[in-house]
Write a protein that holds these residues in place. Structure first.
Motif, PDB file in Angstrom:
ATOM      1  N   UNK A   1       0.880  -1.391   0.102  1.00 51.27           N
ATOM      2  CA  UNK A   1      -0.062  -0.150   0.005  1.00 51.27           C
ATOM      3  C   UNK A   1       0.909   1.201   0.047  1.00 51.27           C
ATOM      4  N   UNK A   2       1.315   1.642   0.896  1.00 54.87           N
ATOM      5  CA  UNK A   2       1.937   2.952   1.470  1.00 54.87           C
ATOM      6  C   UNK A   2       3.463   2.922   0.432  1.00 54.87           C
ATOM      7  N   UNK A   3       4.046   1.924   0.800  1.00 55.24           N
ATOM      8  CA  UNK A   3       5.592   1.983   0.033  1.00 55.24           C
ATOM      9  C   UNK A   3       5.410   1.983  -1.680  1.00 55.24           C
ATOM     10  N   UNK A   4       4.619   1.248  -2.271  1.00 56.58           N
ATOM     11  CA  UNK A   4       4.724   1.181  -3.817  1.00 56.58           C
ATOM     12  C   UNK A   4       3.931   2.626  -4.079  1.00 56.58           C
ATOM     13  N   UNK A   5       2.590   2.731  -3.560  1.00 56.35           N
ATOM     14  CA  UNK A   5       1.765   3.796  -4.080  1.00 56.35           C
ATOM     15  C   UNK A   5       2.422   5.193  -3.765  1.00 56.35           C
ATOM     16  N   UNK A   6       2.774   5.603  -2.335  1.00 54.45           N
ATOM     17  CA  UNK A   6       3.202   6.694  -2.019  1.00 54.45           C
ATOM     18  C   UNK A   6       4.988   6.739  -2.459  1.00 54.45           C
ATOM     19  N   UNK A   7       5.449   5.617  -2.502  1.00 52.49           N
ATOM     20  CA  UNK A   7       6.884   5.762  -2.949  1.00 52.49           C
ATOM     21  C   UNK A   7       7.044   6.232  -4.480  1.00 52.49           C
ATOM     22  N   UNK A   8       6.409   5.477  -5.159  1.00 53.27           N
ATOM     23  CA  UNK A   8       6.223   5.872  -6.701  1.00 53.27           C
ATOM     24  C   UNK A   8       5.796   7.323  -6.981  1.00 53.27           C
ATOM     25  N   UNK A   9       4.658   7.683  -6.262  1.00 52.30           N
ATOM     26  CA  UNK A   9       4.323   9.110  -6.289  1.00 52.30           C
ATOM     27  C   UNK A   9       5.586   9.899  -5.851  1.00 52.30           C
TER      28      UNK A   9
END
Length: 301
Positions: A177-185
């Motif tokens: 959740x947080x790592x892939x979505x927020x990290x990519x953004x």
């Protein structure tokens, strides 16, 4: 799940036997489940990016991040295979796909070697991402180093510690959740906002439904093995309704996000998702136990 050439192949490849698995072993479903949140994070603000410094370099860095994430997902699956076997969790009554170490298709020593090779290759892609993006990131790439090291550490801790203490769902929320979505953004825009965190939560909660089905199916075997998942701790009724609650929570969070974005026109898509989720839940309630629950896992994915 079959390996290329069957068990007899490994007498020939000997110490390189870890190279001989087919896609099922490295977890194709898990790979695309990892990539979907990263694509979500990319699409959120891709339309606002235009310059070489703010798009091309982060874009190439994102490609390296995708390869790193895929490599770490493969690594996590191999770690699960090895350490569940060493702890005696993978027994003859296993309901999920057959695993390599448990079936004797590969030795634990060779699997361990494969894990470290997979980590090394993944980290090379991680270093590529760092080299391409450190100049545009506020903390000069320290953020990526922290995420990369955490991904490696928690790939081991998930199987060796967290999944046996009922905390596996928490790691799914964070790393799907947080790592892939927020990290990519963050890599693409160098900023974060409330809507991105909500989107990361939606992604993590929705993907956790896969873990819930998996643990619901394996609840009796996990209890015998001492693997205290949330389903084992809460019991069968809890697991049954947890699956339903996850779908509803995903919808509620999505409605909240659409409201914040003033984009309620997407509501019909949420209705379709909820209908499909409820249909899968009704099937789960009817099946209750056994390998037939693998069909629910497929529908959920």
């Amino acid at each position: 799940m079959m390996w290329m050439g069957g068990p007899g192949l490994f007498g020939a490849v000997h110490s390189f036997e870890w190279l001989a698995w087919e896609p099922d072993e490295i977890g194709i479903i898990c790979l695309y489940v990892m990539y979907i949140p990263m694509m979500i994070g990319l699409m959120v603000k891709a339309k606002d990016l235009g310059t070489f410094r703010r798009f091309v370099l982060p874009g190439l860095g994102l490609l390296c991040c995708l390869l790193f994430a895929g490599g770490m997902q493969i690594t996590a699956n191999l770690i699960n295979d090895l350490y569940d076997f060493l702890r005696g969790t993978d027994r003859e009554d296993r309901l999920g796909p057959e695993r390599a170490c448990a079936q004797g298709w590969i030795t634990p020593k060779a699997m361990s070697r494969g894990i470290w090779v997979s980590i090394a290759i993944s980290c090379l892609f991680g270093l590529g991402a760092l080299a391409l993006t450190w100049q545009v990131l506020p903390y000069k790439g320290l953020e990526l180093i922290v995420l990369g090291v955490s991904s490696v550490v928690f790939a081991f801790l998930y199987t060796k510690v967290f999944s046996y203490l009922g905390l596996g769902d928490l790691l799914v929320l964070v790393f799907f959740g947080y790592v892939p979505v927020c990290g990519t953004y963050y890599i693409m825009t160098q900023e974060l906002g409330a809507n991105v965190w909500i989107l990361g939560t939606i992604s993590g909660v929705a993907i956790d439904a896969l873990l819930v089905v998996n643990n619901y199916r394996d609840r009796e075997q996990d209890k015998i093995s001492g693997k205290r998942t949330l389903i084992v701790l809460g019991g069968e009724p809890f697991g049954r309704y947890l699956y339903l609650a996850i779908g509803i929570a995903s919808i509620v969070l999505s409605v909240w996000l659409l409201y914040r974005l003033d984009n309620m026109s997407k509501m019909p898509l949420l209705v379709v998702y909820l209908a499909l989720h409820v249909r899968s839940w009704l099937k789960l309630v009817e099946i209750r136990k056994g390998k037939a629950l693998n069909a629910i896992l497929g529908e959920t994915s």
